[in-house]
Design a protein around this motif. Structure first.
Motif, PDB file in Angstrom:
ATOM      1  N   ALA A   1       0.782  -1.099   0.058  1.00 14.49           N
ATOM      2  CA  ALA A   1       0.307  -0.043   0.152  1.00 14.49           C
ATOM      3  C   ALA A   1       0.712   1.336  -0.112  1.00 14.49           C
ATOM      4  CB  ALA A   1      -1.070   0.097   1.279  1.00 14.49           C
TER       5      ALA A   1
ATOM      6  N   GLU B   1      -3.858  -2.497   2.747  1.00 19.34           N
ATOM      7  CA  GLU B   1      -5.346  -2.038   2.979  1.00 19.34           C
ATOM      8  C   GLU B   1      -5.991  -2.996   3.683  1.00 19.34           C
ATOM      9  OE1 GLU B   1      -5.874   1.180   2.087  1.00 19.34           O
ATOM     10  OE2 GLU B   1      -4.319   1.499   0.359  1.00 19.34           O
TER      11      GLU B   1
ATOM     12  N   LYS C   1      -1.552   4.769   6.660  1.00 15.41           N
ATOM     13  CA  LYS C   1      -1.087   3.365   6.260  1.00 15.41           C
ATOM     14  C   LYS C   1      -0.666   2.526   7.379  1.00 15.41           C
ATOM     15  CE  LYS C   1      -0.326   5.283   2.126  1.00 15.41           C
ATOM     16  NZ  LYS C   1      -1.294   4.681   0.962  1.00 15.41           N
TER      17      LYS C   1
END
Ligand code: FCB
Length: 480
Positions: free
Chosen positions: A351, A387, A442
């Protein structure tokens, strides 16, 4: 005897019985309690409170409230079966202005954390500096100033006096490359300054701070303590085999890797680095005797690895293909390398947009161990953001993260079977946390944190990793 000789390693990928299976965190990313018990702002408090610097204005004011929940967090590690934990000390929590006497309450927090770890059979691995310089030291000039290195050694002595009786593993700096070049070069990290000469001065004073801190630690600690530095060594690959692309890789290796390895382990800055940056500075901030002070015997070299670095040469003024994975800035964090372009290999990415390539970890370990065969290695950070999706029952199944860790542990195992002396692996990170300029956007955690309730839930990758840690055997994730 090297670590790899303690047990046969081949069948079902067994790791040495004394291998460290850990998770890592850093103070500003998890503690919160930013203004409690005498703590004063660090450069990351100032930076995160400056509009536009961090994603959606996120700050570490509360973070994941580890300051108040550390017992629960140690309990989670213990349940998972980890035998080591890497954390950092917040400088401005224990020595608020970066000068003068320590604050007992700050030291008490770390003492309580260490006691809790030891009682759970988890080895504490303490990092003195994970990027959170006391703001007052930045106001006095920060890492570009020599005095900061001297202050750092003093602070190292304070922490050693307070915790040296119970902490065996000590790391001076975390990723000084990021401090120097993202903090003072590209400005995407605190303190957000953008001056290439300052970034090189910062690099030297970080090196000096490391050397002086090692001396202070040796003076204050019992003789058996293990001292290390954590470097984010770049595994640099040229895009093609052309002489120009290979030279681009050499430049990045110089200002990414050898700028630390040279003085810390060989006692000198690489000649090619000095030549590459000669148009910026004559390096006269390096005083006689400095490189001897920087080069101190170490017990371990700690390596942080996430993704390889793929580079090519570009003609001056030509459009560059992509950023280097360290955030976009019009200012380069790579002094002396204006002719270098960064690429991202095709294929799987995390990600963060970072390509997944475990072979580069194997290559890196092999290369570093060939260059410094007597220095044991440890992976002090490796992991991935994805994610994550939360199931209806609150659980998180994150097979990508487990697959990433599995592939990288396979690479570590391959290095071990070659005879590379790797002593342990610390997963980044124990918990979802404040990912610097990305704020809470994140998630790197093995353990999910609900940022509304601060509730912790181990993800499926954590349960898998815990089993690897408990058995010392690398089973494929979710295959049984
Ligand atoms: C490293 C940092 C660590 C974390 C990971 C993702 O560069 O040391 O704090 O942010 O990256």
């Amino acid at each position: 005897m090297t670590a790899s000789e303690t047990r046969p390693l081949t069948a079902i990928r067994s790791f040495p019985s004394d291998f460290l299976w850990g998770a890592a965190t850093a103070a500003y990313q998890i503690e919160g309690a930013a203004a409690e018990d005498g703590r004063t702002p660090s450069i990351w408090d100032t930076f995160s409170h400056t509009p536009g610097k961090v994603f959606e204005g996120h700050t570490g004011d509360v973070a994941v409230d580890h300051y108040h929940r550390f017992r629960e967090d140690v309990g989670i590690m213990s349940e998972l079966g980890l035998n080591a934990y890497r954390f950092s000390v917040s400088w401005s929590r224990v020595q608020p202005t970066g000068r003068g006497p320590a604050v007992q309450k700050g030291l008490d927090f770390y003492r309580a954390l260490v006691d809790e770890l030891l009682a759970a059979g988890i080895e504490p691995a303490l990092t003195l500096y994970h990027w959170d310089l006391p703001q007052e030291l930045e106001d006095a000039g920060g890492w570009p100033e020599r005095a900061t290195a001297e202050r750092f050694a003093e602070y190292a002595g304070i922490v050693a006096d307070a915790l040296g009786d119970r902490v065996t593993r000590w790391t001076t700096l975390n990723e000084p490359w990021c401090t120097a070049f993202l903090g003072y070069g590209s400005g995407v990290h605190a303190p957000g300054r953008t001056d290439q000469v300052d970034s090189l001065r910062a690099a030297h004073h970080l090196n000096l701070g490391h050397g002086l801190a090692v001396q202070a630690l040796r003076a204050a600690l019992p003789a058996d303590r293990q001292l290390a530095v954590s470097l984010n060594l770049h595994e640099v690959r040229p895009l093609t085999d052309s002489a120009e692309d290979r030279d681009a890789a050499r430049r990045i290796d110089a200002v990414g890797n050898r700028i630390w390895l040279g003085p810390m382990l060989d006692g000198a800055y690489p000649e090619d680095l000095l030549a590459d940056t000669a148009h910026l500075t004559d390096w006269s901030f390096v005083r006689d005797g400095d490189t001897a002070a920087v080069r101190q015997p170490l017990d371990l070299l700690a390596v942080n690895y996430y993704t390889p670095t793929l580079v090519s040469h570009v003609a001056e003024g030509a459009e560059k293909p992509q950023d280097d994975g360290h955030g976009n800035s019009e200012h380069s964090p790579w002094p002396g390398a204006d002719s270098v372009a960064f690429h991202r290999a095709p294929g799987e990415r995390t990600a963060m947009g970072w390509p997944v390539d475990a072979s580069a970890l194997y290559d890196l370990l092999s290369r570093v161990s060939a260059a410094y065969p007597d220095l044991p290695l440890v992976i002090s950070e490796n992991g991935a953001a994805y994610e994550d999706e939360v199931g209806e029952d609150g659980s998180v199944h994150d097979p990508e993260r487990a697959a990433y860790v599995h592939a990288h542990l396979e690479a570590v195992h391959r290095a071990l079977t070659d005879g590379v002396d790797v002593r342990g692996y610390f997963l980044w990170s124990l918990l979802d946390n404040f990912e610097w300029a990305y704020g809470y956007a994140k998630r790197f955690g093995a353990v999910r944190v609900d940022y509304d309730t601060l509730e912790r839930t181990p993800k499926s990758s954590a349960l898998w990793y815990g089993r690897v840690a408990r058995t010392g055997e690398l089973h494929a994730p979710f295959s049984d």
